[in-house]
Write a protein that holds these residues in place. Structure first.
Motif, mmCIF file in Angstrom:
data_model
loop_
_atom_site.group_PDB
_atom_site.id
_atom_site.type_symbol
_atom_site.label_atom_id
_atom_site.label_comp_id
_atom_site.label_asym_id
_atom_site.label_seq_id
_atom_site.Cartn_x
_atom_site.Cartn_y
_atom_site.Cartn_z
ATOM 1 N N GLY A 59 0.655 -1.205 0.227
ATOM 2 C CA GLY A 59 -0.040 0.097 0.281
ATOM 3 C C GLY A 59 0.682 1.152 0.419
ATOM 4 N N GLU A 60 0.270 2.271 0.583
ATOM 5 C CA GLU A 60 0.790 3.623 0.257
ATOM 6 C C GLU A 60 2.295 3.942 1.190
ATOM 7 N N GLY A 61 2.204 2.936 2.505
ATOM 8 C CA GLY A 61 3.989 2.483 3.278
ATOM 9 C C GLY A 61 4.965 1.620 2.519
ATOM 10 N N TRP A 62 4.585 0.911 1.135
ATOM 11 C CA TRP A 62 5.775 0.291 0.454
ATOM 12 C C TRP A 62 7.411 0.800 0.708
ATOM 13 N N LEU A 63 8.194 0.504 0.937
ATOM 14 C CA LEU A 63 9.346 1.015 -0.107
ATOM 15 C C LEU A 63 9.819 -0.278 -0.384
ATOM 16 N N GLY A 64 11.500 0.032 -0.851
ATOM 17 C CA GLY A 64 12.567 -0.910 -1.456
ATOM 18 C C GLY A 64 11.927 -0.739 -2.771
ATOM 19 N N ARG A 65 12.578 -2.254 -3.908
ATOM 20 C CA ARG A 65 12.864 -1.663 -5.155
ATOM 21 C C ARG A 65 11.885 -2.489 -5.643
ATOM 22 N N ALA A 66 11.654 -2.523 -6.778
ATOM 23 C CA ALA A 66 10.693 -3.085 -7.671
ATOM 24 C C ALA A 66 11.164 -2.805 -9.124
ATOM 25 N N VAL A 67 11.133 -4.205 -10.109
ATOM 26 C CA VAL A 67 11.321 -4.293 -11.317
ATOM 27 C C VAL A 67 10.520 -4.563 -12.149
ATOM 28 N N PHE A 68 9.887 -3.956 -12.920
ATOM 29 C CA PHE A 68 9.077 -4.534 -13.927
ATOM 30 C C PHE A 68 9.067 -4.847 -15.219
ATOM 31 N N GLU A 69 7.981 -5.903 -15.796
ATOM 32 C CA GLU A 69 8.628 -5.932 -17.589
ATOM 33 C C GLU A 69 7.288 -4.561 -17.465
ATOM 34 N N LEU A 70 7.175 -3.786 -18.848
ATOM 35 C CA LEU A 70 6.365 -2.591 -19.378
ATOM 36 C C LEU A 70 5.820 -2.864 -20.290
ATOM 37 N N PRO A 71 5.108 -3.117 -20.653
ATOM 38 C CA PRO A 71 4.275 -3.671 -21.883
ATOM 39 C C PRO A 71 5.181 -2.533 -23.351
ATOM 40 N N ASN A 72 5.085 -1.805 -22.957
ATOM 41 C CA ASN A 72 5.254 -0.333 -24.198
ATOM 42 C C ASN A 72 6.728 -0.034 -23.862
ATOM 43 N N ASP A 73 7.127 0.573 -25.048
ATOM 44 C CA ASP A 73 8.604 0.693 -25.104
ATOM 45 C C ASP A 73 9.076 1.596 -24.479
ATOM 46 N N ALA A 74 9.916 1.606 -24.216
ATOM 47 C CA ALA A 74 11.126 2.742 -23.015
ATOM 48 C C ALA A 74 9.971 4.530 -23.342
ATOM 49 N N ASN A 75 9.903 5.180 -24.813
ATOM 50 C CA ASN A 75 9.685 6.395 -24.525
ATOM 51 C C ASN A 75 8.730 6.681 -23.707
ATOM 52 N N ALA A 76 7.101 5.905 -24.324
ATOM 53 C CA ALA A 76 5.862 4.977 -24.258
ATOM 54 C C ALA A 76 5.358 5.075 -22.240
ATOM 55 N N SER A 77 6.676 4.156 -21.768
ATOM 56 C CA SER A 77 6.489 4.400 -20.835
ATOM 57 C C SER A 77 7.256 5.376 -19.892
ATOM 58 N N GLY A 120 14.445 -4.556 -25.328
ATOM 59 C CA GLY A 120 15.365 -5.470 -25.928
ATOM 60 C C GLY A 120 14.430 -6.929 -26.493
ATOM 61 N N LEU A 121 13.216 -6.964 -25.810
ATOM 62 C CA LEU A 121 12.079 -7.987 -25.863
ATOM 63 C C LEU A 121 11.395 -7.250 -26.877
ATOM 64 N N PHE A 122 11.048 -7.882 -28.133
ATOM 65 C CA PHE A 122 10.020 -7.161 -29.007
ATOM 66 C C PHE A 122 10.131 -5.357 -28.570
ATOM 67 N N SER A 123 8.758 -4.807 -28.546
ATOM 68 C CA SER A 123 8.208 -3.540 -28.543
ATOM 69 C C SER A 123 8.527 -2.835 -26.984
ATOM 70 N N GLY A 124 8.167 -3.704 -25.481
ATOM 71 C CA GLY A 124 8.619 -3.559 -24.255
ATOM 72 C C GLY A 124 9.774 -2.992 -23.482
ATOM 73 N N SER A 125 9.117 -2.282 -22.298
ATOM 74 C CA SER A 125 10.692 -2.423 -21.241
ATOM 75 C C SER A 125 10.500 -2.093 -20.319
ATOM 76 N N LEU A 126 12.044 -1.982 -19.758
ATOM 77 C CA LEU A 126 12.140 -2.366 -18.159
ATOM 78 C C LEU A 126 12.259 -1.185 -17.517
ATOM 79 N N ALA A 127 11.842 -1.301 -16.362
ATOM 80 C CA ALA A 127 11.426 -0.082 -15.450
ATOM 81 C C ALA A 127 11.758 -0.862 -13.876
#
Length: 159
Positions: A59-77, A120-127
């Motif tokens: 929720g609102e109090g989370w902290l840390g590092r989260a790594v996501f695979e995003l469906p859009n390219d880096a510019n759209a993300s 680098g995998l098709f059109s997605g991005s990593l955040a």
């Protein structure tokens, strides 16, 4: 020739089976939810990379590092986070747009840093999103002799 064909078909079927298995695992609890990350908007189709993430709280109090695979390219993300986080009360305090883009936000006593790059995998991005409490000028920081201040502050202080 038949043996080569059978070998190729077997390899293809094995690859399809492992792909379906990983997609099933992604559907079973690896997708981030609004509840888990509070008012941190995520694009539809975002997947959490659990092994690369270190998340404390929900929720609102989370902290840390989260790594996501995003469906859009880096510019759209980049555009998504730059537009959506302010709608949830986050203030952008710094940004760098390039091959690896960086966005820094604050809200109340919290800071969020988001690094985005094409996967680098098709059109997605990593955040990679790091959320933490904002340091104060008192307490343990003052005892250490250094105070980090965002955007043009004094930067360091000697006791």
């Amino acid at each position: 020739m038949k043996k080569l064909f059978l070998l190729l078909v077997t390899a293809l079927l094995s690859a399809c089976a492992s792909t379906n298995e990983s997609q099933t695992n992604a559907d079973n609890g690896q997708r981030p939810s609004m509840d888990q990350f509070g008012r941190m908007p995520m694009p539809v189709g975002t997947k959490l990379r659990t092994p690369e993430s270190l998340i404390f709280g929900v929720g609102e109090g989370w902290l840390g590092r989260a790594v996501f695979e995003l469906p859009n390219d880096a510019n759209a993300s980049y555009n998504f986070f730059a537009e959506q986080l302010p709608r949830q009360g986050w203030t952008m305090i710094a940004s760098v747009r390039g091959k690896k883009s960086l966005l820094v936000f604050t809200r109340a006593d919290r800071a969020a840093t988001i690094e985005i790059e094409d996967s680098g995998l098709f059109s997605g991005s990593l955040a990679s999103m790091t959320v933490s409490p904002v340091g104060s000028t008192g307490g343990a920081s003052a005892g250490a002799g250094v105070v980090v201040q965002p955007l043009g502050g004094a930067g360091a202080r000697r006791p």
